[in-house]
Scaffold this motif. Structure first.
Motif, PDB file in Angstrom:
ATOM      1  N   HIS A  49      29.278 -26.500 -23.382  1.00  0.00           N
ATOM      2  CA  HIS A  49      28.388 -26.531 -22.224  1.00  0.00           C
ATOM      3  C   HIS A  49      26.971 -26.101 -22.622  1.00  0.00           C
ATOM      4  N   VAL A  50      26.892 -25.093 -23.478  1.00  0.00           N
ATOM      5  CA  VAL A  50      25.579 -24.647 -23.954  1.00  0.00           C
ATOM      6  C   VAL A  50      24.885 -25.769 -24.728  1.00  0.00           C
ATOM      7  N   ALA A  52      20.738 -14.382 -17.508  1.00  0.00           N
ATOM      8  CA  ALA A  52      21.288 -15.693 -17.171  1.00  0.00           C
ATOM      9  C   ALA A  52      22.261 -16.117 -18.258  1.00  0.00           C
ATOM     10  N   ALA A  53      23.186 -16.984 -17.871  1.00  0.00           N
ATOM     11  CA  ALA A  53      24.062 -17.644 -18.830  1.00  0.00           C
ATOM     12  C   ALA A  53      23.442 -18.981 -19.208  1.00  0.00           C
ATOM     13  N   ALA A  54      23.645 -19.410 -20.422  1.00  0.00           N
ATOM     14  CA  ALA A  54      23.231 -20.753 -20.818  1.00  0.00           C
ATOM     15  C   ALA A  54      24.372 -21.715 -20.506  1.00  0.00           C
ATOM     16  N   GLU A  77      28.614 -13.534  -9.285  1.00  0.00           N
ATOM     17  CA  GLU A  77      27.812 -14.752  -9.348  1.00  0.00           C
ATOM     18  C   GLU A  77      26.543 -14.482 -10.154  1.00  0.00           C
ATOM     19  N   VAL A  78      26.256 -15.374 -11.095  1.00  0.00           N
ATOM     20  CA  VAL A  78      25.117 -15.179 -11.989  1.00  0.00           C
ATOM     21  C   VAL A  78      24.297 -16.465 -12.072  1.00  0.00           C
ATOM     22  N   ASP A  79      23.076 -16.311 -12.558  1.00  0.00           N
ATOM     23  CA  ASP A  79      22.237 -17.472 -12.822  1.00  0.00           C
ATOM     24  C   ASP A  79      22.710 -18.182 -14.085  1.00  0.00           C
ATOM     25  N   VAL A  80      22.627 -19.505 -14.061  1.00  0.00           N
ATOM     26  CA  VAL A  80      22.919 -20.335 -15.227  1.00  0.00           C
ATOM     27  C   VAL A  80      21.700 -21.211 -15.474  1.00  0.00           C
ATOM     28  N   ALA A 101      16.706 -13.827 -25.648  1.00  0.00           N
ATOM     29  CA  ALA A 101      18.075 -13.343 -25.515  1.00  0.00           C
ATOM     30  C   ALA A 101      18.567 -13.595 -24.098  1.00  0.00           C
ATOM     31  N   LEU A 102      19.734 -14.237 -23.977  1.00  0.00           N
ATOM     32  CA  LEU A 102      20.323 -14.523 -22.673  1.00  0.00           C
ATOM     33  C   LEU A 102      21.625 -13.750 -22.518  1.00  0.00           C
TER      34      LEU A 102
END
Length: 269
Positions: free
Chosen positions: A183-184, A117-119, A153-156, A89-90
């Motif tokens: 984008h995913v 994180a975001a995908a 700001e987040v991790d991708v 799960a992201l």
């Protein structure tokens, strides 16, 4: 200042409550998420998604939930694949991710791995633009008329770079990312290539795809080129095969004001 006040009201601690849905204990972290959970409990939301999950997931499968939010869908997926399966799960929003982890622990879903994180189509850092009143409408891109949204700001990460998925076939992916779907998909080419029985459930909203810099027709064409057939999922969870992009465009008009729940199914599945 007004948006900040709305955010504080929506995220007041008084809304942090548990709701039982289909035997699952799911905690909210805001007023809008509490309303969302009650809509699911009362059957006003989610029946179509639940029926798709029940039809597609089996014990032992490997599934991915992109845009997991509080984890309601994550937990449903976890129950269906069972302890012999696994769910990744992201969820990039820090507050939602913390609640997601609490919900996973509360339901003893030890076969779920939650990533904060975001995908996306590249691994790195990016700005998540947060909606003050609709915690399910955070977005990974700038929007006209929404310049006042707060950002964090987040991790991708590309799904192709997720270590726990390295070299593994995936059976099911749910994507709910408010227009960031293309984008995913760009970041999961290797996952698609090694997953002959993959099914992808996603929300198709042309206006949001355009806002995120994607062409809706190209997204569907990419899936078809990789051996997927496209199906519309109706409110009862029934599937209807869509033969062409033109057929999708003809279902609702004007094209900029609709969304469809779609399921991309590999021909071999």
């Amino acid at each position: 200042m007004f948006r900040q006040a709305l955010y504080r009201i929506n995220h007041a601690r008084c809304w942090t409550r548990c709701v039982r849905i289909a035997g699952l204990r799911v905690r909210a972290c805001s007023a809008d998420r509490l309303a969302y959970l009650w809509c699911h409990k009362l059957g006003l939301l989610g029946r179509d998604d639940r029926r798709v999950l029940e039809a597609q997931l089996r014990p032992g499968m490997r599934a991915v939930d992109v845009g997991a939010n509080l984890g309601l869908t994550t937990l449903m997926m976890a129950r269906l694949v069972g302890p012999t399966g696994s769910v990744i799960a992201l969820e990039p929003d820090p507050r939602l991710h913390a609640t997601l982890e609490r919900n996973i622990a509360a339901n003893d879903a030890r076969h779920v791995t939650a990533l904060c994180a975001a995908a996306g189509d590249r691994t790195g850092r990016a700005m998540l633009r947060q909606s003050p009143l609709h915690t399910g409408d955070h977005r990974m891109y700038a929007m006209d008329g929404h310049e006042g949204r707060a950002g964090v700001e987040v991790d991708v990460i590309r799904l192709d770079d997720v270590q726990v998925l390295a070299g593994q076939a995936v059976d099911f992916v749910k994507i709910d990312v408010q227009g960031y779907e293309a984008h995913v998909l760009s970041g999961m080419e290797a996952v698609m290539a090694r997953s002959p029985r993959l099914c992808i459930m996603f929300e198709y909203t042309p206006a949001k795809l355009h806002a995120a810099g994607s062409e809706p027709a190209e997204l569907l064409a990419r899936l078809r080129e990789r051996g997927f057939t496209i199906h519309q999922v109706d409110a009862r969870g029934r599937m209807k095969r869509i033969e062409s992009n033109g057929a999708i465009a003809g279902l609702h008009r004007p094209i900029g004001r609709y969304f469809l729940n779609l399921l991309a199914i590999r021909d071999s599945a």
